[in-house]
Design an enzyme around this catalytic site. Structure first.
Site, PDB file in Angstrom:
ATOM      1  N   ASP A   1       0.821  -1.207   0.000  1.00 40.64           N
ATOM      2  CA  ASP A   1       0.000   0.000   0.000  1.00 40.64           C
ATOM      3  C   ASP A   1       0.860   1.264   0.000  1.00 40.64           C
ATOM      4  O   ASP A   1       1.841   1.362   0.732  1.00 40.64           O
ATOM      5  CB  ASP A   1      -0.873  -0.035   1.267  1.00 40.64           C
ATOM      6  CG  ASP A   1      -1.852   1.118   1.317  1.00 40.64           C
ATOM      7  OD1 ASP A   1      -2.683   1.215   0.407  1.00 40.64           O
ATOM      8  OD2 ASP A   1      -1.782   1.928   2.254  1.00 40.64           O
TER       9      ASP A   1
ATOM     10  N   GLU B   1       1.153  -0.587  -5.191  1.00 43.98           N
ATOM     11  CA  GLU B   1       0.053   0.363  -5.337  1.00 43.98           C
ATOM     12  C   GLU B   1       0.680   1.754  -5.412  1.00 43.98           C
ATOM     13  O   GLU B   1       0.915   2.412  -4.413  1.00 43.98           O
ATOM     14  CB  GLU B   1      -0.922   0.289  -4.155  1.00 43.98           C
ATOM     15  CG  GLU B   1      -2.199   1.071  -4.403  1.00 43.98           C
ATOM     16  CD  GLU B   1      -2.418   2.273  -3.501  1.00 43.98           C
ATOM     17  OE1 GLU B   1      -3.322   3.069  -3.778  1.00 43.98           O
ATOM     18  OE2 GLU B   1      -1.690   2.451  -2.509  1.00 43.98           O
TER      19      GLU B   1
HETATM   20  C1  GLC Z   1      -4.136   3.375  -0.458  1.00 42.66           C
HETATM   21  C2  GLC Z   1      -5.495   2.738  -0.331  1.00 42.66           C
HETATM   22  C3  GLC Z   1      -6.475   3.770   0.100  1.00 42.66           C
HETATM   23  C4  GLC Z   1      -6.041   4.334   1.419  1.00 42.66           C
HETATM   24  C5  GLC Z   1      -4.581   4.816   1.379  1.00 42.66           C
HETATM   25  C6  GLC Z   1      -4.036   5.040   2.751  1.00 42.66           C
HETATM   26  O1  GLC Z   1      -4.078   4.351  -1.408  1.00 42.66           O
HETATM   27  O2  GLC Z   1      -5.861   2.151  -1.542  1.00 42.66           O
HETATM   28  O3  GLC Z   1      -7.783   3.259   0.166  1.00 42.66           O
HETATM   29  O4  GLC Z   1      -6.867   5.409   1.763  1.00 42.66           O
HETATM   30  O5  GLC Z   1      -3.732   3.869   0.782  1.00 42.66           O
HETATM   31  O6  GLC Z   1      -3.728   3.821   3.375  1.00 42.66           O
END
Ligand code: GLC
Length: 634
Positions: free
Chosen positions: A283, A325
């Site tokens: 993440d 991500e």
């Molecule tokens: C990522 C997740 C998102 C979240 C962020 C903070 O972007 O996909 O949903 O708000 O991380 O953890």
């Protein structure tokens, strides 16, 4: 002496020796350490070479890896060996991902288990369960504020349930994916109060400053991520100090400049690996390293850190993969993708440009992205999706758009107006997310069906849903379906009545499992039934088409701005290819025989099995596409 003064092989031998004296020899582990330690040692040197505790923390990481390997089940070790023999397993055309919230889709982990027959019916081979760990009551950013990585939210079940589910999924041919939320923890994680209290060993776990001097200096160059929640990148603690908090005020960024934080999170990662998780969705990777005077996004050290985590895994849970991500500029997205870093990555550019193409009825920017930004290193793969649990950010490169005379800023504004404000010609029912009046930045939320026009009753709605998925399923890499979209789930506005959700419009597209729509999925007289039939046909066809494995893609240009084209060559010798033509426009198009004259005239429509004579050209209705098996003329 710092670790940089020692030779990696000697250091590995010394650490292994100590572990073996205590626990006995494990040849498989020793072999893996000998192979991967030099890389980890070098990365640690670059990240922490000037820290006096670097060598000690590195030894502690290896000790943790050894303990984790000893605890790894025989079944998972067998899986490790299987993946060793077939390292590109995730590149198969048979791969299909699904994503859902445990509570919203199935109530509990046990409920998810009961859905396995449905996942098999659909053809899933990969299941991403949204964050399921212990997190604060009320708003917890959909679980992205983790209070313990070793405890499942008790409303969903237990860690034992998760491990049992992973095993059942594995038997069903489905790999379990969970988030590794390692940029930050919740303010209720046990490290948080310890750091605030200045407990020895924890004082540097987060980034805490006594006054505004450093926060002001950092904020000269950082971006506001959740401006609806707080301005800037810091929030104030009750005692007046300031702590780094990129996302919500209750999500505190960890300080990875401290090797003890790396060691701590490596331990949490290994623990999850031993529950049977096969892919960790890494993440918010762009934010994990900060340096004054920079955007504090995608810094070189962010990559070194990910590579270091990767090296730890190769020793103790070698079959585990990382998915990055990184929802950032495409030049940055690609930098996270390599076998030594993240083997998988979301493809946010293709996702955003698919919507852009549908809105503009012009495939130019999407075609450009496929032509110039699709290629990946061997042994890695895109994860292509139509939408996720998050907003759509318009992350295309301004310089790419400029090549086609498109002004990035104005175009983003057009897109936001189109998707959320019902601008002229809009079919979409989106909701704005985190509009920032200071920068003009805004993002869009909404389910696929609502964004594509089904909610507004637009005649092209169903076709657009299918078209968007047909693109995600055929460009290469693994497609990822947001479960519920396959039956045309619409926006759910009830979040506005819920105190902990009302301030975050992403809840509009995270509805509960639409049982009623699923019940209609085999009834072709309903929109859910029609969509389900068309999408499952795409899935079955993709799985039977080896050319759709891997990422290789050869552009194919049509003389129509509304038509996207590409060829999927499959494995060499590339005698046959699948040619994809997709019309994002509202008008039918005719692709003339001359455009198709580089192929033998006899082609096959792989969805219907029908023979196609390319000498007659190809006719595509509005929002229609075709997958043709063709023979190139050499
Ligand atoms: C990522 C997740 C998102 C979240 C962020 C903070 O972007 O996909 O949903 O708000 O991380 O953890």
């Amino acid at each position: 002496m710092t670790m940089l003064d020692t030779d990696a092989a000697a250091e590995a031998a010394r650490i292994l020796n100590r572990i073996e004296t205590e626990h006995g020899v494990d040849e498989e582990f020793a072999r893996r350490v000998e192979k991967h330690f030099p890389r980890l040692h070098a990365l640690f040197g670059r990240l922490y070479g000037d820290r006096p505790d670097a060598a000690e923390q590195l030894a502690a990481v290896i000790a943790e890896a050894a303990a984790s390997w000893r605890a790894r089940s025989l079944e998972l070790r067998a899986r490790d060996r299987l993946r060793d023999e077939d390292p590109g397993w995730f590149l198969s055309e048979r791969m299909l991902g699904g994503v859902c919230y445990v509570d919203r889709y199935a109530g509990t982990l046990q409920g998810v288990r009961e859905q396995i027959p449905y996942f098999q019916e659909l053809g899933l081979t990969y299941l991403h369960l949204m964050p399921l760990f212990d997190s604060p009551e009320g708003n917890n950013d959909g679980g992205y504020a983790v209070s313990s990585y070793r405890k499942v939210d008790e409303r969903l079940g237990t860690m034992a349930d998760l491990a049992a589910l992973a095993a059942d999924l594995r038997l069903a041919g489905i790999s379990l994916v969970v988030d590794f939320i390692f940029n930050h923890t919740s303010d209720e994680h046990e490290w948080a109060p310890r750091a605030v209290a200045g407990e020895p060993g924890y004082e540097d776990f987060y980034l805490i400053f006594p006054d505004r001097e450093m926060p002001d200096a950092y904020e000269q160059t950082t971006r506001e991520i959740f401006p609806d929640d707080h301005a800037g990148s810091f929030i104030q603690l009750p005692d007046g100090r300031w702590i780094w908090s990129t996302f919500y005020h209750f999500q505190w960024d960890l300080n990875y400049a401290n090797p003890a934080v790396f060691r701590g999170m490596a331990g949490e990662m290994l623990f999850l690996a031993n529950q049977g998780v096969e892919v960790l969705r890494m993440d918010a990777v762009a934010f994990i390293w900060k340096r004054l005077g920079t955007t504090c996004e995608s810094l070189p050290e962010a990559h070194l850190l990910l590579q270091a985590f990767n090296a730890v895994l190769r020793m103790a849970a070698p079959s585990l993969l990382f998915k990055s991500e990184a929802i950032v500029h495409p030049d940055e997205v690609i930098q996270y993708i390599s076998p030594e870093e993240c083997q998988l990555s979301y493809n946010p550019l293709q996702m955003a440009l698919t919507w852009e193409a549908l809105a503009t009825r012009d495939a130019t920017l999407l075609q450009q992205a496929l032509d110039t930004r699709h290629a990946l290193p061997d042994g890695t793969s895109w994860v292509n999706y139509v939408r996720s649990h998050d907003d759509i950010g318009w992350t295309f490169a301004d310089e790419d758009a400029a090549q086609h005379g498109v002004d990035g800023f104005a175009h983003r504004r057009f897109l936001n107006d189109f998707f959320v404000k019902g601008a002229a010609g809009s079919f979409a029912r989106g909701v704005p997310f985190q509009e920032n009046p200071k920068t003009g930045d805004a993002r869009v939320t909404g389910t696929t069906a609502s964004l594509a026009g089904i909610e507004s009753g637009d005649a092209g709605g169903e076709d657009r849903v299918v078209l968007a998925h047909a693109i995600a399923m055929s460009t290469g890499g693994m497609p990822l379906l947001y479960l519920g979209d396959e039956v045309g789930q619409l926006n759910d506005y009830t979040y506005r009545q819920n105190e902990s959700e009302a301030g975050d419009s992403r809840w509009v597209h995270r509805p509960h499992r639409p049982d009623g729509l699923y019940a209609q999925r085999n009834d072709p007289s309903t929109p859910a039934g029609r969509l389900y039939a068309r999408l499952t046909k795409l899935i079955a066809t993709r799985k039977a088409t080896p050319e759709f494995g891997g990422n290789a893609l050869i552009p194919f240009h049509c003389p129509h701005t509304g038509v996207l084209g590409y060829q999927r060559p499959g494995a060499e010798p590339w005698e046959e290819r699948v040619l994809v033509l997709a019309n994002v426009g509202d008008d039918p198009v005719f692709i003339d025989p001359l455009t198709l004259s580089g192929f033998e005239r006899h082609a096959v429509d792989i969805l219907s099995g029908a023979a196609v004579d390319l000498d007659d050209g190809v006719f595509l209705g509005a929002h229609r596409f075709t997958w043709l098996r063709v023979d190139p003329l050499w």
